[in-house]
Design a protein around this motif. Sequence first.
Motif, short mmCIF file in Angstrom:
data_model
loop_
_atom_site.label_atom_id
_atom_site.label_comp_id
_atom_site.label_asym_id
_atom_site.label_seq_id
_atom_site.Cartn_x
_atom_site.Cartn_y
_atom_site.Cartn_z
N HIS A 115 0.83 -1.21 0.00
CA HIS A 115 0.00 0.00 0.00
C HIS A 115 0.87 1.26 0.00
O HIS A 115 0.57 2.23 -0.69
CB HIS A 115 -0.93 0.02 1.22
CG HIS A 115 -1.78 -1.20 1.33
ND1 HIS A 115 -2.89 -1.43 0.54
CD2 HIS A 115 -1.67 -2.29 2.13
CE1 HIS A 115 -3.43 -2.58 0.86
NE2 HIS A 115 -2.71 -3.13 1.81
N SER A 116 1.94 1.23 0.78
CA SER A 116 2.77 2.43 0.87
C SER A 116 3.56 2.65 -0.43
O SER A 116 3.75 3.79 -0.85
CB SER A 116 3.71 2.37 2.07
OG SER A 116 4.76 1.45 1.86
N ALA A 159 1.32 4.22 -2.90
CA ALA A 159 1.22 5.66 -2.61
C ALA A 159 2.46 6.40 -3.11
O ALA A 159 2.35 7.51 -3.65
CB ALA A 159 1.02 5.88 -1.11
N GLY A 181 -0.53 5.72 2.25
CA GLY A 181 -1.29 4.66 1.61
C GLY A 181 -2.39 4.18 2.54
O GLY A 181 -2.27 4.27 3.76
#
Length: 168
Positions: free
Chosen positions: A31-32, A35, A131
Amino acid sequence: MAEEAKTAPAAAAEAERGKTVVVVAVDDSEHSYHALEWTLRHVAASGAELVIVHAKPSPASIVSFGGPGAGEAMRCVDADLRKIAEAVVDRARRVCIANSVHALIEVIEGEPRYVLCNAAEKHHADLLVVGSHGYGAIKRALLGSVSDYCAHHAHCSVMIVKEPKSKH
């Protein structure tokens, strides 16, 4: 007229600094990195100054017991956390290089929600990008949401980047 008076100092401060400053949170989750890649595509291309921050947990936040062997456990946990931080930073650096973007990368020990808000303030960020882990309401209530905390407490705008749902 009052609206113009409020925004003029902010515009003057940005002009004095020269560039928009964007802080991006990274950890060891996909997720990060989604992002980070979103930021590189949508924000960094405009010439913004990029600061990538990884919040490294403290060993004490993971090992919460005392007694015989606690010191050794703390050393092992700290070594593992350092290895994870190095891997996170290395991956973030490779993503930036692949996109021809220069970024300042920091590893700061502490609780992510506080680390990120403090980093945004320290760097006078115009935007904080995090994220979304996509937790449901129950998990978010139990674990707390870093993005939710940042959205309410950061002194700048916060972009919560969600991964697109796959279309079947």
